[in-house]
Write a protein that holds these residues in place. Sequence first.
Motif, short mmCIF file in Angstrom:
data_model
loop_
_atom_site.label_atom_id
_atom_site.label_comp_id
_atom_site.label_asym_id
_atom_site.label_seq_id
_atom_site.Cartn_x
_atom_site.Cartn_y
_atom_site.Cartn_z
N VAL A 132 0.83 -1.20 0.00
CA VAL A 132 0.00 0.00 0.00
C VAL A 132 0.87 1.26 0.00
N LEU A 133 1.90 1.28 0.85
CA LEU A 133 2.74 2.47 0.92
C LEU A 133 3.55 2.65 -0.35
N THR A 134 3.95 1.55 -0.99
CA THR A 134 4.67 1.65 -2.26
C THR A 134 3.79 2.29 -3.33
N ARG A 135 2.53 1.86 -3.40
CA ARG A 135 1.60 2.44 -4.38
C ARG A 135 1.30 3.90 -4.05
N ALA A 136 1.14 4.20 -2.77
CA ALA A 136 0.87 5.59 -2.36
C ALA A 136 2.07 6.48 -2.67
N GLU A 137 3.28 5.94 -2.49
CA GLU A 137 4.49 6.71 -2.78
C GLU A 137 4.55 7.08 -4.26
N ARG A 138 4.14 6.14 -5.13
CA ARG A 138 4.12 6.43 -6.57
C ARG A 138 3.05 7.46 -6.91
N THR A 139 2.01 7.57 -6.09
CA THR A 139 0.92 8.51 -6.35
C THR A 139 1.28 9.92 -5.96
N ALA A 140 2.12 10.09 -4.93
CA ALA A 140 2.43 11.42 -4.41
C ALA A 140 3.01 12.32 -5.49
N ALA A 141 2.62 13.59 -5.44
CA ALA A 141 3.12 14.55 -6.42
C ALA A 141 4.28 15.37 -5.87
N SER A 142 4.21 15.76 -4.60
CA SER A 142 5.27 16.59 -4.03
C SER A 142 6.38 15.71 -3.47
N GLU A 143 7.59 16.25 -3.50
CA GLU A 143 8.76 15.51 -3.02
C GLU A 143 8.68 15.25 -1.52
N ALA A 144 8.15 16.22 -0.78
CA ALA A 144 8.08 16.06 0.68
C ALA A 144 7.17 14.90 1.07
N ILE A 145 6.00 14.82 0.45
CA ILE A 145 5.07 13.72 0.75
C ILE A 145 5.67 12.39 0.30
N GLY A 146 6.30 12.37 -0.87
CA GLY A 146 6.93 11.15 -1.36
C GLY A 146 8.02 10.66 -0.42
N ASP A 147 8.83 11.60 0.10
CA ASP A 147 9.91 11.22 1.03
C ASP A 147 9.34 10.66 2.33
N ARG A 148 8.25 11.25 2.80
CA ARG A 148 7.64 10.77 4.05
C ARG A 148 7.12 9.34 3.87
N LEU A 149 6.50 9.07 2.76
CA LEU A 149 6.01 7.71 2.49
C LEU A 149 7.16 6.74 2.32
N ALA A 150 8.22 7.18 1.64
CA ALA A 150 9.39 6.31 1.42
C ALA A 150 10.04 5.94 2.76
N GLU A 151 10.11 6.90 3.67
CA GLU A 151 10.70 6.62 4.99
C GLU A 151 9.89 5.57 5.74
N ASN A 152 8.57 5.72 5.74
CA ASN A 152 7.71 4.75 6.41
C ASN A 152 7.77 3.38 5.73
N ARG A 153 7.88 3.39 4.41
CA ARG A 153 7.98 2.11 3.69
C ARG A 153 9.28 1.39 4.06
N ARG A 154 10.37 2.14 4.13
CA ARG A 154 11.66 1.52 4.48
C ARG A 154 11.63 0.93 5.89
N ILE A 155 10.97 1.64 6.81
CA ILE A 155 10.84 1.11 8.17
C ILE A 155 10.06 -0.20 8.17
N LEU A 156 8.98 -0.23 7.39
CA LEU A 156 8.18 -1.45 7.30
C LEU A 156 8.97 -2.59 6.67
N GLU A 157 9.70 -2.27 5.60
CA GLU A 157 10.48 -3.31 4.93
C GLU A 157 11.54 -3.89 5.86
N ALA A 158 12.16 -3.02 6.66
CA ALA A 158 13.18 -3.51 7.59
C ALA A 158 12.56 -4.41 8.66
N SER A 159 11.41 -4.01 9.19
CA SER A 159 10.78 -4.82 10.24
C SER A 159 10.15 -6.08 9.68
#
Length: 559
Positions: free
Chosen positions: A388-415
């Motif tokens: 879900v976060l990967t798809r949402a990250e691709r949807t984001a238009a602004s860099e700030a929102i995309g970075d926030r989603l990417a950070e949460n996705r990386r945390i999830l992937e690590a855990s």
Amino acid sequence: MAQGGDDVTTQDTGADPLQRVSAQIYRQNAFRVTGLALSSTGREIRRMADRLAVIEKTDGQLPTSDILALSPTPSAGDIRAALDRLGDPRQRLVDEFFWFWPTQSGDPQDAALAALAAGDPDATVGHWTTTAENSDLEVPADAASAVHNLAVLEHLRALDAELAADAELAADAELAADTAQPADTAQPDWVSVYRRWGLVLRDDRVWDSLVARIRNAANARLDESLAAGIRSALPTALLRIGAEIVVAAITADDIGRAERQLAAMRGAQLGDDAQLGDTARDALDAALRAVGAPWADQIARLCDDAVQVSTDTRKNGLDQAERILADSAGPLERLDLLLPPEELTRARTHDKIALDTLRCVLCFDQTRDLSDTAETGTARDHMRMTDVLTRAERTAASEAIGDRLAENRRILEASSLRFACWICHENPTDSRAAIRTWMYGDIVREFSNVRWRKREVTVPRCRSCQVHSWGRGWLAALRCALYFVVAISIPTMLFADAGGGYIFLAVVVALVVFLVDLAAVVGFAARKQRNHIASFPPMAELRSQGWQRGDRPLGVSSG
């Protein structure tokens, strides 16, 4: 496209006299609906109203226009609504502007309009073109009327073709899907339509003629400044009509038609002169935003509802996040076709989808049981959340929102490495099936001594993948046995008296085939799995630091 009589013009007041002009303007034009002439007086209008009342009582023949009669024929209600508009001087002026102006030379026949009534629009166009280009006219205003009428006629015919296409799609969607892209000759030339209106906007004679019509009406509710208001509002009104066509085409999945209209609108030279108000680009952006607003609002309501449900019942957060992405896909695709990437409404909508998806996921994350007893459900949750976060990250238009989603996705992937099988990425891990391998690094050589560090890396694997790995070995053994059985059986049956030479040769062939099988099938699968295991993030990180697989460097004994 807009429907209904009140979608045609503004009410009595308002700064923009064309605020509610729509793609139905010619199909609801009071003069086209009633067949009355532009010079009709109030008495003639009342007489038609009385006649209409009699016709309704006697089921008589309703009046129709001699010029470009509508099909289907307007109903009594349509005619009554048109007569009401003619009773309002401001609305009547708008309908006059979007209809054909007769010559002012006093010619009672008006050859161009007579040809149009006779069903010969080409002759009409030829007559008006000649008049518009003739600088020696006795009545110069006739040239202005010709310029205006050419724009109105081409616009009317193009809109009639577009509305007919919409009606065909609505009547038989399945048939239209097969014939939605007919021969190109059926497509209206919108580039030419906008070019015609550009000539009108730049021709001061046209607007002087409109001022004269206002002056001749001698109505206290009409001010000569209304002509300037119509001139200023015309670019936005024309592009708003074009935007309606784009929306109708996108809704009907006729992307080619939508793209042709958008290209014509973006190339239109409307309103670039400062005296005409907004620039063409501003008018176009305003028109596209206006018609795209329902899709943006639909997405906003969807997101707000999902966030509210997730806030009230946090365990439903992940389901609501998936709902946002699924249900917004259609309207978002349409909005993306309509608006350019840099348009603020489009960017905000993309970011709202991404951010509200993350909010729903975070609501769900607060309810999860991360204990070992919940390992199976946790693994599946991690995989769904990561997707879900990967798809949402691709949807984001602004860099700030995309970075926030990417950070949460990386945390999830690590855990998720703790819970999900690294081989199939589908099943929860089984500690008994995990792959354990040693890696060494940080080698320090001092004279005859060698020191190094080693670390055991555990690659999570599910029971199913472990069994599958074992299965490949068993299948290879069975194939080996089959090769040798066949190799011994065939020579024995075919060459029973020839001795053991053929059997030996067959065994050699079987051995070669088995080795090829082992290299091609088993070896390929093993290499693929080794490479995949090597990409396990903790192992990949160690390898990037120079570590290698094994418990000690080569050449170093266990002692």
